[in-house]
Design a protein around this motif. Sequence first.
Motif, mmCIF file in Angstrom:
data_model
loop_
_atom_site.group_PDB
_atom_site.id
_atom_site.type_symbol
_atom_site.label_atom_id
_atom_site.label_comp_id
_atom_site.label_asym_id
_atom_site.label_seq_id
_atom_site.Cartn_x
_atom_site.Cartn_y
_atom_site.Cartn_z
ATOM 1 N N SER A 670 0.838 -1.202 0.000
ATOM 2 C CA SER A 670 0.000 0.000 0.000
ATOM 3 C C SER A 670 0.870 1.249 0.000
ATOM 4 O O SER A 670 1.997 1.247 0.498
ATOM 5 C CB SER A 670 -0.931 0.016 1.219
ATOM 6 N N LEU A 671 0.325 2.315 -0.568
ATOM 7 C CA LEU A 671 0.981 3.623 -0.586
ATOM 8 C C LEU A 671 -0.069 4.668 -0.231
ATOM 9 O O LEU A 671 -1.145 4.707 -0.832
ATOM 10 C CB LEU A 671 1.572 3.919 -1.966
ATOM 11 N N LYS A 672 0.255 5.520 0.772
ATOM 12 C CA LYS A 672 -0.709 6.497 1.256
ATOM 13 C C LYS A 672 -0.080 7.877 1.328
ATOM 14 O O LYS A 672 1.101 8.015 1.647
ATOM 15 C CB LYS A 672 -1.225 6.087 2.641
ATOM 16 N N LYS A 673 -0.894 8.879 1.057
ATOM 17 C CA LYS A 673 -0.464 10.272 1.113
ATOM 18 C C LYS A 673 -1.491 11.093 1.887
ATOM 19 O O LYS A 673 -2.684 11.083 1.565
ATOM 20 C CB LYS A 673 -0.322 10.840 -0.314
ATOM 21 N N ASN A 674 -1.027 11.788 2.952
ATOM 22 C CA ASN A 674 -1.867 12.727 3.696
ATOM 23 C C ASN A 674 -1.558 14.143 3.227
ATOM 24 O O ASN A 674 -0.394 14.565 3.211
ATOM 25 C CB ASN A 674 -1.577 12.617 5.200
ATOM 26 N N TRP A 675 -2.615 14.867 2.859
ATOM 27 C CA TRP A 675 -2.445 16.242 2.401
ATOM 28 C C TRP A 675 -3.568 17.085 2.982
ATOM 29 O O TRP A 675 -4.712 16.997 2.563
ATOM 30 C CB TRP A 675 -2.454 16.307 0.868
ATOM 31 N N ASN A 676 -3.228 17.872 4.027
ATOM 32 C CA ASN A 676 -4.219 18.674 4.735
ATOM 33 C C ASN A 676 -5.387 17.786 5.177
ATOM 34 O O ASN A 676 -5.193 16.827 5.912
ATOM 35 C CB ASN A 676 -4.690 19.842 3.873
ATOM 36 N N ASP A 677 -6.602 18.072 4.715
ATOM 37 C CA ASP A 677 -7.774 17.289 5.122
ATOM 38 C C ASP A 677 -8.055 16.115 4.187
ATOM 39 O O ASP A 677 -9.095 15.464 4.312
ATOM 40 C CB ASP A 677 -9.014 18.183 5.175
ATOM 41 N N TRP A 678 -7.146 15.851 3.277
ATOM 42 C CA TRP A 678 -7.350 14.797 2.292
ATOM 43 C C TRP A 678 -6.411 13.624 2.569
ATOM 44 O O TRP A 678 -5.288 13.793 3.018
ATOM 45 C CB TRP A 678 -7.087 15.322 0.879
ATOM 46 N N THR A 679 -6.901 12.427 2.256
ATOM 47 C CA THR A 679 -6.066 11.220 2.294
ATOM 48 C C THR A 679 -6.249 10.473 0.982
ATOM 49 O O THR A 679 -7.375 10.174 0.583
ATOM 50 C CB THR A 679 -6.466 10.296 3.463
ATOM 51 N N PHE A 680 -5.127 10.178 0.330
ATOM 52 C CA PHE A 680 -5.136 9.418 -0.915
ATOM 53 C C PHE A 680 -4.432 8.089 -0.642
ATOM 54 O O PHE A 680 -3.353 8.068 -0.027
ATOM 55 C CB PHE A 680 -4.413 10.172 -2.027
ATOM 56 N N ALA A 681 -5.013 6.993 -1.076
ATOM 57 C CA ALA A 681 -4.436 5.683 -0.778
ATOM 58 C C ALA A 681 -4.571 4.741 -1.969
ATOM 59 O O ALA A 681 -5.591 4.729 -2.657
ATOM 60 C CB ALA A 681 -5.115 5.064 0.444
ATOM 61 N N LEU A 682 -3.528 3.977 -2.196
ATOM 62 C CA LEU A 682 -3.528 2.916 -3.205
ATOM 63 C C LEU A 682 -3.125 1.621 -2.522
ATOM 64 O O LEU A 682 -2.054 1.539 -1.917
ATOM 65 C CB LEU A 682 -2.554 3.241 -4.340
ATOM 66 N N ASN A 683 -3.986 0.608 -2.588
ATOM 67 C CA ASN A 683 -3.736 -0.681 -1.952
ATOM 68 C C ASN A 683 -3.742 -1.781 -2.999
ATOM 69 O O ASN A 683 -4.709 -1.909 -3.762
ATOM 70 C CB ASN A 683 -4.805 -0.975 -0.898
ATOM 71 N N LEU A 684 -2.677 -2.572 -3.032
ATOM 72 C CA LEU A 684 -2.576 -3.730 -3.915
ATOM 73 C C LEU A 684 -2.617 -4.980 -3.050
ATOM 74 O O LEU A 684 -1.803 -5.134 -2.131
ATOM 75 C CB LEU A 684 -1.272 -3.682 -4.726
ATOM 76 N N THR A 685 -3.573 -5.874 -3.331
ATOM 77 C CA THR A 685 -3.746 -7.070 -2.515
ATOM 78 C C THR A 685 -3.392 -8.322 -3.299
ATOM 79 O O THR A 685 -3.571 -8.388 -4.513
ATOM 80 C CB THR A 685 -5.205 -7.173 -2.023
ATOM 81 N N ASP A 686 -2.875 -9.322 -2.569
ATOM 82 C CA ASP A 686 -2.505 -10.624 -3.132
ATOM 83 C C ASP A 686 -1.681 -10.449 -4.413
ATOM 84 O O ASP A 686 -2.023 -10.987 -5.474
ATOM 85 C CB ASP A 686 -3.749 -11.460 -3.402
ATOM 86 N N VAL A 687 -0.593 -9.705 -4.284
ATOM 87 C CA VAL A 687 0.229 -9.349 -5.443
ATOM 88 C C VAL A 687 0.722 -10.591 -6.188
ATOM 89 O O VAL A 687 0.772 -10.616 -7.426
ATOM 90 C CB VAL A 687 1.421 -8.481 -4.987
ATOM 91 N N LEU A 688 1.059 -11.640 -5.460
ATOM 92 C CA LEU A 688 1.610 -12.859 -6.077
ATOM 93 C C LEU A 688 0.513 -13.847 -6.482
ATOM 94 O O LEU A 688 0.824 -14.920 -6.993
ATOM 95 C CB LEU A 688 2.585 -13.533 -5.114
ATOM 96 N N ARG A 689 -0.738 -13.512 -6.232
ATOM 97 C CA ARG A 689 -1.901 -14.369 -6.536
ATOM 98 C C ARG A 689 -1.741 -15.783 -5.969
ATOM 99 O O ARG A 689 -1.805 -16.790 -6.659
ATOM 100 C CB ARG A 689 -2.154 -14.430 -8.043
ATOM 101 N N THR A 690 -1.519 -15.816 -4.676
ATOM 102 C CA THR A 690 -1.317 -17.085 -3.970
ATOM 103 C C THR A 690 -2.424 -17.382 -2.963
ATOM 104 O O THR A 690 -2.389 -18.426 -2.321
ATOM 105 C CB THR A 690 0.031 -17.062 -3.234
#
Length: 747
Positions: A670-690
């Motif tokens: 996951s990668l997250k960015k906090n900017w003032n009152d905003w939160t942006f997040a990118l989550n990658l799950t089961d990357v290896l498909r296992t």
Amino acid sequence: MKTPILIAALFFSGLAFAQEKKQETEKTQDIEAVTLKKQVFKKQSDRFVYDVAASPVAKGNTTFDLLKQTPLLSTTDDKTLKIAGKNNALIYINGRKTNMDAESLTQFLKNTPAENIQKIEVITVPGSEYQVESSDGIINIILKKKMSDGLNGNMRMSNSQNKYNASSASFSANYRKDKLGISANLNGGENIQAQEYVLRNGVGNIRNESVGNIDDPNKNIGGYLNIDYQLNEKSNLALSWSSSANKSYNSTIDLLNALTQPDKDGIMGTSYTQTKNKENARSYNNSVNLNYEVKLDSLGSKLNVNAAYLNYKRFQYSDNNTMVPDAFNNFSKNSLKITQNIPQIINNFSGTVDYIKKFKKDFTFSAGGNYNKTKTDNDTKNYIYKYDENGNQLAPEEDFNHFIYDENIYGLYVTFEKKFSDKFSGKVGARYEITNSLGTSDNASPEYSRIERNYNNLLPYASFNYAISDKNNISYSFSSRMRRPSFWELNPVKNIITPDNYTQNNPFVKASSTYNQELTYMYKNSYFLILNHSLFKDVITQVPLQRKYMEGGVEKVSLAYIRTNFGTKQEMSAMVGMQKTFFKQYLTTNFNIGIQRNINDGMLNTDPTTGQVFADYVNNKKSSSIVIQSNNTLRLDKNKTWFLGVNYFFVDKQQIELGMLKNLMSLDVSLKKNWNDWTFALNLTDVLRTNIVEIEDYQEDGNYNFVRNDQFRRGGTFSITYNFGNQKVKKVRNIESASDEIKNRTR
């Protein structure tokens, strides 16, 4: 398509949290620097405490993400949370079970920011005052206290991509003015739950295989409204209402079935059919709860009273078709058609009373009771259509069953808690529960038309905690619990998957018993060792039964997943772990590794609902497996606005009721960015498909069964959260509904 081949996942509840605005003043930075010196993870009495406010992990996370990274908590499906060594995890807010149905909860935990959480308590062995079942544990979320009046809230939108695209959104607001507090939430979304199945079973040289896909479109909307009014300095009155609706139309099952067997001359051959099932379902869940709480003295003594009503409705219609190939090998000829109308209506009236008396010298006495009256109405209608040689549909065979279930539960509990010294404390208690139930069917044979059950249970509890020194702590807990069957498990309905593969629920299922013991050692509030033992009697589960039968001069094999009580089971585990920060808190690590020992002992060969005899299914196998979990959060900048998360879990193969569950593992980033009152997040799950479920079972008589279930968990989610208003608003008091325990059994 809610195909119950595997054990259904548990349900949880949640509440929206408002994200605090970042303060850039020098004063706040000084306070934060002091806060970070707190003990982040520690053992207190009967629970583990994770001080989120003293950890940088919460920033930029959703509540669900934060819970996944809490020590002792994990998830293997990115939907449900588990406590190490426990079956299910129930979500509490400020010591009270949340008042939301399960489907709304999963979305809600993933759509709310976590900055407003003060700490998370993990109660691995709950005391007698908690209404929990089996070996369930509790996750208690403590919110930060905010005292000023005003309005705040948050809005969140997310988009996910797995096999299909999904979207969701939520809006929550919290208002306080003098003695009045109002909290509200509205959330919704749509998705297609995709699954791919491989089903194999056989007896001797007769083998069945079904391969195909299930697509289950869902549209849902839900929310809640809580109104809390302070009558005077000592008493509060609160009204809570929650509602959710789910529409799942055009769910499809598309399976290619292959039957391999010898002909009359002993020559092996394979014939094919195709299963095309379509289902339309919708469900509604509404509950209302009235709460009164009065403080009795300055020490914290209080009286709490709840009255609640719950109404749950589910309507399900399915059209199941079996097709055979024509002269051109196209599956265009009808062979069998089964239509099913499976409604369920649940009404529940509940009440609870809790009295807590605190004395000087650190002694607390608690007593209370609960009453639940539930009625379920299941009017199932099945029509079976066969076809002649020319493809003409014959008159249907009717299979009706109107099952009504009435249940009354009376419960009383008492607990005594004493802090004997700064080092030693203890807690003992017991619950006494009386259950009276009656199930009636107007379409069954006489022996099945009236099923009456009356039983009483005394459930003791004890826990002790000893602080050997400032760095060493040891504790022990014992608890006995029971698990009542869910209402859908009692409805004697048959769900058709293929003509030779179905599930069967059972009105004769009785409550199971569980006995839990746990020994915990903790060092420096960072390292821990947990030894756990659980004994389950009359385990409620699905059992795969097979039988041979003749049809049209051809010998076939039928596989039925029968819901019933199945022997005893023991689970033993030993786990070591740590929760630490490194490199001046740029890296936060939560790691644990353990071994689990499963011992099964059960045998079944008869369907209790029909008396039909199958081949013996025996599960007396044992297994030892390794469990590993590692959650890591890396702060990428000095200002604490960028975060990288790397999470991994591994569950070794282990013996369960359905057979040997093969190993599961998943790598999430996951990668997250906090900017003032905003939160942006990118989550990658089961990357290896296992993270794909496979279960395999071999019996001594040659019967075997194999299930492979791929739910396409590899994917990505991008979310945006915006927080608005006065972030110092005091949270509305969260009320535990009297019907919460009943809600958990509607799923």
